[in-house]
Design a protein around this motif. Sequence first.
Motif, PDB file in Angstrom:
ATOM      1  N   ILE A  96       3.383 -10.440  10.178  1.00 62.57           N
ATOM      2  CA  ILE A  96       1.936 -10.601  10.340  1.00 62.57           C
ATOM      3  C   ILE A  96       1.605 -12.059  10.624  1.00 62.57           C
ATOM      4  N   ALA A  97       0.388 -12.279  11.073  1.00 62.66           N
ATOM      5  CA  ALA A  97      -0.119 -13.632  11.263  1.00 62.66           C
ATOM      6  C   ALA A  97      -1.525 -13.711  10.691  1.00 62.66           C
ATOM      7  N   ILE A  98      -1.856 -14.877  10.130  1.00 61.01           N
ATOM      8  CA  ILE A  98      -3.221 -15.157   9.689  1.00 61.01           C
ATOM      9  C   ILE A  98      -3.796 -16.233  10.589  1.00 61.01           C
ATOM     10  N   ARG A 130       4.352 -11.486   1.527  1.00 57.69           N
ATOM     11  CA  ARG A 130       5.675 -12.028   1.211  1.00 57.69           C
ATOM     12  C   ARG A 130       6.369 -11.195   0.134  1.00 57.69           C
ATOM     13  N   ASP A 131       5.594 -10.747  -0.853  1.00 52.54           N
ATOM     14  CA  ASP A 131       6.178  -9.907  -1.900  1.00 52.54           C
ATOM     15  C   ASP A 131       6.718  -8.590  -1.335  1.00 52.54           C
ATOM     16  N   ASP A 135       7.316 -11.280   7.039  1.00 50.84           N
ATOM     17  CA  ASP A 135       7.238 -12.653   7.524  1.00 50.84           C
ATOM     18  C   ASP A 135       5.778 -12.954   7.858  1.00 50.84           C
ATOM     19  N   VAL A 136       5.353 -14.185   7.589  1.00 46.23           N
ATOM     20  CA  VAL A 136       3.963 -14.571   7.830  1.00 46.23           C
ATOM     21  C   VAL A 136       3.912 -15.808   8.705  1.00 46.23           C
ATOM     22  N   LEU A 167       0.872 -21.836   1.842  1.00 47.83           N
ATOM     23  CA  LEU A 167       0.594 -20.562   1.184  1.00 47.83           C
ATOM     24  C   LEU A 167       1.817 -19.650   1.208  1.00 47.83           C
ATOM     25  N   GLY A 168       2.730 -19.916   2.166  1.00 54.24           N
ATOM     26  CA  GLY A 168       3.938 -19.102   2.264  1.00 54.24           C
ATOM     27  C   GLY A 168       4.283 -18.687   3.681  1.00 54.24           C
ATOM     28  N   ALA A 169       3.770 -19.427   4.656  1.00 54.34           N
ATOM     29  CA  ALA A 169       4.061 -19.099   6.056  1.00 54.34           C
ATOM     30  C   ALA A 169       5.426 -19.635   6.459  1.00 54.34           C
ATOM     31  N   SER A 170       6.004 -19.007   7.472  1.00 50.44           N
ATOM     32  CA  SER A 170       7.279 -19.478   8.007  1.00 50.44           C
ATOM     33  C   SER A 170       7.083 -20.381   9.213  1.00 50.44           C
TER      34      SER A 170
END
Length: 300
Positions: A96-98, A130-131, A135-136, A167-170
Amino acid sequence: MMPTKVTIYEVGPRDGLQNEKGVISTEVKVEFIQRLVAAGLPVVEATSFVHPRWVPQLADAADVMTALGESGRGLPVLVPNERGLDRALELGLQHIAIFGSATETFAQKNLNRSLDEQFAMFEPTVTRARDAGLDVRAYVSMCFGDPWEGAVPIDQVVGVGKRLFDLGASQLSLGDTIGVGTAGHVKDLIGGFVAAGMRVDDLAMHFHDTYGQALANTFSALQEGITTYDASAGGLGGCPYAKSATGNLATEDLVWMLDGLGIETGVDLDAVVSTSVWMASHLGRPSPSAVVRALAQSPA
């Protein structure tokens, strides 16, 4: 010090089509995605789970992903919030993407949140994703200029972008949403992120060609070591909340330049050109890409 290989992150099916006024059928969207994947594009962002009221063109997002079947599970989709994430999880998607904003005004117009409030909206979305093993990717828009606020300070962009990434993005994609960036500005912005502790490998660039600077800006980013570039087949796209934002950097124009530099992409240029000509016939107008126009008119 130019990279020897570059990843093109194709955004045509999502960012390229989201502004189109005429309804494009689900079948055409699915074939568009399949053709781009077949052309060797390593990443194709398929759609967005945004509310249909905001982007009517992508109201069939779930239908598109269902039609793609197993082959669509590895394609990224944009999700604006937890409701969008719920839909992605229901379909078993993996990426996903934000989409955040570097400016207060655009955050209010695009997200209906303040600059600070957007992080509270994204945090549970990213954590849950992520949980669940997804992948973000994080986009940050208005990195070079804002149609309401004007020039955007580099330290402001770096602060927002790093908060989104942390926040936890790659990966963090830096967007020149209205196309006002210049080569020197690109160098300085990348330098700002590196000085803040981010690696160039964590950054991607998303250029618009409003002022004809997208390829020059890409060349500048290449010199800084950036290896991922967002592009849209045929140069389609814009931003529904920023009327001055014209087309994205065309995938074909980018591939042509990279081929000339000896930089590997794995993309079949002729296949992408053929796809853009095909899509242009469905949209009822020629592609804005200079390379598409040139190659489509070349004698066999």
